[in-house]
Motif scaffolding. Structure first.
Motif: not given
Length: 332
Positions: A169-170, A316-320, A323-332
């Motif tokens: 699954e990669g 997994q690293q790409a998904a992580q 997710a981190e980039q999406q989370g950062a977008a919500w804080t802006r």
């Protein structure tokens, strides 16, 4: 300006097999790397009107890997195959020839191999070099063809093939990168003790020391052709374990479900004398086939499982990161 001189050669041998069987083997270019010692890889790139083919070939010529494209015309009724290089590799200016298979008077088949060629600038030294390569390769090909169609002492073919697969699954690119970056295998694979890799264009030369499941170590030398656009890597061993007369292989990475399927294919020809030296003179060839299949399959499966882990870590690293980039977008 004088026309370039055309050189010609004729080679002939008799082999212990039915003419139609011999012709079918010659017509199937995909089997050539396992049958013919000089051939590293062969791909049919175009088929027209059923009997016309374009083939891209990689082969050893005087110790160097050269590649070229040839057009073949198949004539199964006459058991004749004519070929002509479309794109030649210097110093060859043109090269062509013909395979002819006829029934031998005393049984079996008489096989004739013809060549004609010219050189760039009609160079005499180049002509000698090409002539040596044609002589060496033609003799080796006819000897190899005879071995390929001669059954073993037990009456069974000495050539056999098998494949193993692992699903991951990669991304296919990550799996292919793991397989292509063989210089990192001693760090990544438990059965690889040492590996020396050189690369020129799409061809790699790989000298590797591996441990078999029974604990024995083997040093092999392989030539590998990289096909990244197909997520495929093919190889041919030129220095072999004692029990093998030939060993070719192919790694493929193909879409499968939500991920990819990694497949390792092996083509093997037994060396009867080598089997006797390595495993004992009374070794049953069926047992030798089973042992070789187990050892080669086990090492390949280990490689594929590690490639699976590597690719899934990349996913997994790409998904992580996403997710981190999406989370950062919500804080802006």
């Amino acid at each position: 300006m004088a026309e370039p001189r055309i050189r010609t050669t004729r080679h002939r041998t008799t082999v212990p097999a039915d003419p139609d069987q011999v012709y079918a083997l010659l017509a199937d270019a995909g089997q050539w790397p396992q049958v013919f010692t000089p051939t590293v890889h062969a791909e049919v790139t175009e088929v027209a009107d059923g009997d016309q083919q374009l083939i891209h070939l990689w082969a050893l010529a005087n110790g160097e890997v050269r590649d070229w494209t040839s057009r073949r015309t198949l004539d199964p009724a006459a058991r004749r195959i004519t070929f002509r290089q479309v794109v030649s590799s210097p110093p060859v200016a043109s090269m062509g020839g013909e395979w002819q298979v006829d029934a031998a008077p005393d049984g079996g088949s008489e096989v004739t191999l013809l060549h004609d060629w010219t050189t760039v600038d009609d160079d005499e030294a180049a002509a000698d070099w090409i002539g040596q390569a044609v002589e060496r390769n033609s003799t080796a090909e006819l000897e190899a063809l005879s071995r390929a169609v001669t059954p073993g002492p037990d009456g069974e073919p000495l050539r056999f093939a098998f494949a193993d697969s692992v699903d991951a699954e990669g991304p296919a690119e990550a799996v292919y990168e793991f397989l292509a970056r063989a210089e990192l295998w001693p760090e990544r694979l438990p059965h690889v003790s040492r590996l020396d890799l050189t690369e020129q264009g799409d061809v790699q030369r790989m000298e590797m020391v591996t441990r078999a499941p029974d604990g024995s170590e083997h040093t092999t030398v392989s030539l590998r052709v990289l096909r990244p656009e197909q997520h495929t890597l093919v190889y041919k061993q030129t220095v072999l374990p004692a029990a093998l007369a030939s060993h070719t292989g192919r790694w493929t990475v193909e879409p499968h479900g939500a991920g990819v399927r990694i497949t390792s294919w092996h083509g093997v020809t037994l060396d009867v004398d080598g089997v006797a030296r390595l495993l004992g003179p009374d070794t049953d060839l069926a047992a030798a086939r089973a042992r070789i299949r187990h050892n080669l399959g086990a090492n390949s499966t280990t490689t594929m499982r590690h490639a699976k882990e590597f690719a899934e870590q990349v996913a997994q690293q790409a998904a992580q990161q996403a997710a981190e980039q999406q989370g950062a977008a919500w804080t802006r």
